[in-house]
Scaffold this active site. Structure first.
Site, PDB file in Angstrom:
ATOM      1  N   GLU A 127       1.028  -0.824  -0.058  1.00 40.47           N
ATOM      2  CA  GLU A 127       0.020   0.107   0.179  1.00 40.47           C
ATOM      3  C   GLU A 127       0.899   1.386   0.161  1.00 40.47           C
ATOM      4  O   GLU A 127       0.421   2.499  -0.443  1.00 40.47           O
ATOM      5  CB  GLU A 127      -0.772   0.144   0.691  1.00 40.47           C
ATOM      6  CG  GLU A 127      -2.463  -0.602   1.018  1.00 40.47           C
ATOM      7  CD  GLU A 127      -3.095  -1.038   2.016  1.00 40.47           C
ATOM      8  OE1 GLU A 127      -2.992   0.450   2.668  1.00 40.47           O
ATOM      9  OE2 GLU A 127      -4.180  -1.098   2.382  1.00 40.47           O
TER      10      GLU A 127
ATOM     11  N   LYS B 299     -14.374  -0.575  -4.124  1.00 42.12           N
ATOM     12  CA  LYS B 299     -15.413  -0.698  -3.230  1.00 42.12           C
ATOM     13  C   LYS B 299     -16.283   0.503  -3.580  1.00 42.12           C
ATOM     14  O   LYS B 299     -17.816   0.000  -3.583  1.00 42.12           O
ATOM     15  CB  LYS B 299     -14.804   0.492  -2.666  1.00 42.12           C
ATOM     16  CG  LYS B 299     -14.050   0.465  -1.037  1.00 42.12           C
ATOM     17  CD  LYS B 299     -13.710   0.841   0.515  1.00 42.12           C
ATOM     18  CE  LYS B 299     -12.557  -0.053   0.753  1.00 42.12           C
ATOM     19  NZ  LYS B 299     -12.056   1.357   2.164  1.00 42.12           N
TER      20      LYS B 299
ATOM     21  N   HIS C  37       8.463 -26.366  -1.362  1.00 42.25           N
ATOM     22  CA  HIS C  37       8.095 -27.561  -2.100  1.00 42.25           C
ATOM     23  C   HIS C  37       6.925 -27.627  -2.784  1.00 42.25           C
ATOM     24  O   HIS C  37       6.374 -28.586  -2.655  1.00 42.25           O
ATOM     25  CB  HIS C  37       7.780 -28.705  -0.497  1.00 42.25           C
ATOM     26  CG  HIS C  37       8.869 -28.958  -0.034  1.00 42.25           C
ATOM     27  ND1 HIS C  37       9.335 -30.637   0.556  1.00 42.25           N
ATOM     28  CD2 HIS C  37       9.545 -28.464   0.849  1.00 42.25           C
ATOM     29  CE1 HIS C  37      10.828 -30.513   0.345  1.00 42.25           C
ATOM     30  NE2 HIS C  37      10.478 -29.601   1.324  1.00 42.25           N
TER      31      HIS C  37
HETATM   32  O1  PA5 Z   1      -4.020   0.840   5.339  1.00 45.08           O
HETATM   33  C1  PA5 Z   1      -5.151   1.361   5.047  1.00 45.08           C
HETATM   34  O2  PA5 Z   1      -5.864   2.310   5.213  1.00 45.08           O
HETATM   35  C2  PA5 Z   1      -6.298   0.316   4.947  1.00 45.08           C
HETATM   36  O3  PA5 Z   1      -6.212  -1.362   4.923  1.00 45.08           O
HETATM   37  C3  PA5 Z   1      -7.303  -0.238   6.059  1.00 45.08           C
HETATM   38  O4  PA5 Z   1      -6.216   0.180   7.456  1.00 45.08           O
HETATM   39  C4  PA5 Z   1      -8.697  -0.429   5.925  1.00 45.08           C
HETATM   40  O5  PA5 Z   1      -9.017  -0.682   5.072  1.00 45.08           O
HETATM   41  C5  PA5 Z   1      -9.272  -0.824   7.434  1.00 45.08           C
HETATM   42  O6  PA5 Z   1     -10.202   0.894   7.553  1.00 45.08           O
HETATM   43  P1  PA5 Z   1     -10.523   1.071   8.615  1.00 45.08           P
HETATM   44  O7  PA5 Z   1     -10.111   0.518   9.980  1.00 45.08           O
HETATM   45  O8  PA5 Z   1     -10.864   2.447   8.498  1.00 45.08           O
HETATM   46  O9  PA5 Z   1     -12.267  -0.197   9.112  1.00 45.08           O
END
Ligand code: PA5
Length: 435
Positions: A289, A424, A310
């Site tokens: 990310e 989303k 393996h």
């Molecule tokens: O790093 C990120 O922003 C995402 O992986 C969020 O952590 C994940 O989508 C969960 O989001 P939230 O804590 O708002 O539910």
């Protein structure tokens, strides 16, 4: 002794001590952007010195963990992505692999079970089944408070808790870790009287493991959170200089940047301890990310060795030459087993009798690194002394800091994740969500 060590002697093009020295000006620039808070995403640098500023809330986290350990056989942790992976990584690394099974069998401790990290009805039914006749609490974790997976999942546990304990009783068993003021989760927690913990505004999900997001479930699992935080503090103190010969964190950032620029597209994080599986999952989110944007970035992948030798070993040895490997080494195992002698020696293993399993594991690691280097897969190595809270706290900070520096060297904002929204939008349209 440094909490985390770094070794690139098995990366042939980098192995000379001066090989990454040419990147030092870029490292210095990234260090400046980070420490002077002048880089992209600088309003998300709360993680940087987080271990030093946990504040009074940390006391409440420990008290809540104690309460949960007393009144619950199970804690269900509802969250996804950055609101899930850090806690799971630390817990799976530092606890007995059968700790949950023992707790569920009534042999002590509180089982920590994760939910809300998928939309699978089958998985959720199984967790609901486990808790329905047991005392349990829920820690719902969501920074935005609006993420579909945990929100949908939480509805089921809230309903079950209210059925079991009444609305007031349920409220005493629900702990919400969320934004200090905004979002549906905060609104519900305030209205229902749940105890809440804050995810600081300036800490993104994937950097939040040392906030209550990670610390509450980790403490419930019986892990020494002070030692974890102290390990991170030690690491912080060790990464103040830009000298690549003495700063292993920046040397790792420079080495992986050099390998990326030499044409490698994949970084494969590997371990020889099954407990580290979820640390790799956490690392994949952290780097994926943070760096995978603007058409750039190494693809972070992971393997558990020797298990995956393996299954994936063939590709790593002989497939497209697109990867390098970063091995996480634990120098001293928590325990070792000595291989016995067998009078018949049917399996031909008497040549190993008297040897420890750890010796065999370490030779497997050495042999694998040599084979992969011969096959064109450069190897980096990151070592901690033991699988303990200090080492894992140090490793978490090591990876976070190296990630920020690598991201700045790549020329991206390491602290946003605009690409996560695309699926989303489609999902909500397909579900008919009102706009
Ligand atoms: O790093 C990120 O922003 C995402 O992986 C969020 O952590 C994940 O989508 C969960 O989001 P939230 O804590 O708002 O539910």
């Amino acid at each position: 002794m440094a909490v985390v060590d770094f070794d690139m002697s098995m990366a042939p093009d980098l192995a000379g001590s001066d090989a990454i020295e040419g990147l030092r000006p870029e490292i210095e620039n990234a260090h400046r952007l980070l420490t002077e808070k002048t880089g992209a995403g600088n309003d998300f640098l709360g993680w940087y010195d987080l271990p030093f500023k946990l504040g009074e809330e940390y006391g409440r986290v420990k008290a809540a963990a104690e309460r949960i350990r007393k009144d619950s056989q199970v804690l269900v942790v509802v969250g996804i992505g950055g609101s899930y992976l850090g806690a799971r990584a630390v817990i799976e690394t530092l606890t007995d692999p059968f700790a949950n099974a023992k707790a569920l069998a009534g042999e002590g401790g509180t089982a920590v079970i994760f939910a809300g990290n998928s939309i699978s009805p089958g998985y959720l039914s199984s967790v609901l089944d486990v808790v329905k006749d047991r005392d349990f609490s829920v820690n719902v974790i969501s920074k935005s408070g609006t993420t579909t997976e945990p929100a949908v999942t939480f509805r089921f546990f809230k309903e079950l808790l209210e059925k079991k304990y009444g609305r007031e009783g349920a409220a005493k068993r629900i702990y919400a870790t969320t934004d200090k003021a905004r979002g549906a989760c905060k609104k519900m927690a305030d209205a229902e009287g749940y105890e809440t913990f804050v995810i600081p505004d300036d800490v993104g999900g994937r950097f939040s493991v040392l906030t209550p997001v990670g610390l509450l479930p980790i403490a419930v699992a019986g892990i020494d959170t002070d030692a974890l935080v102290n390990g991170a503090k030690e690491a912080f103190n060790e990464y103040q200089s830009c000298d690549l010969k003495t700063n292993p964190c920046y040397a790792y950032a420079a080495a992986r940047t050099a390998l990326y620029r030499s044409g490698k597209a994949v970084e494969l994080l590997v371990n020889y301890e099954p407990g580290l599986h979820y640390l790799t999952e956490w690392w994949k989110q952290l780097y994926g990310e943070s760096e995978g944007k603007d058409g750039k970035g190494l693809f972070p992948a992971g393997c558990d060795f020797t298990t995956d030798l393996h299954s994936m070993g063939q590709y790593i040895q002989d497939g497209v030459r697109l990867m390098f490997e970063t091995a996480v080494e634990v120098r001293t195992p928590a325990t070792d087993l000595i291989i016995g002698s067998d009078a018949d020696d049917y399996d031909g293993l008497n040549y190993l009798s008297g040897r420890g399993m750890d010796f065999v594991n370490k030779q497997a690691a050495k042999g694998t690194a040599m084979a992969h280097v011969d096959g064109g897969v450069p190897n980096l190595k990151i070592s901690i002394e033991k699988l303990d809270a200090r080492g894992i706290g140090g490793l978490i900070y090591f990876f976070e800091r190296a990630c920020a520096v690598s991201g700045y060297m790549l020329g991206v904002n390491p602290f946003d994740q605009p690409g996560v929204e695309a699926y989303k939008k489609n999902m909500f349209r397909l579900l008919g969500k009102p706009v």
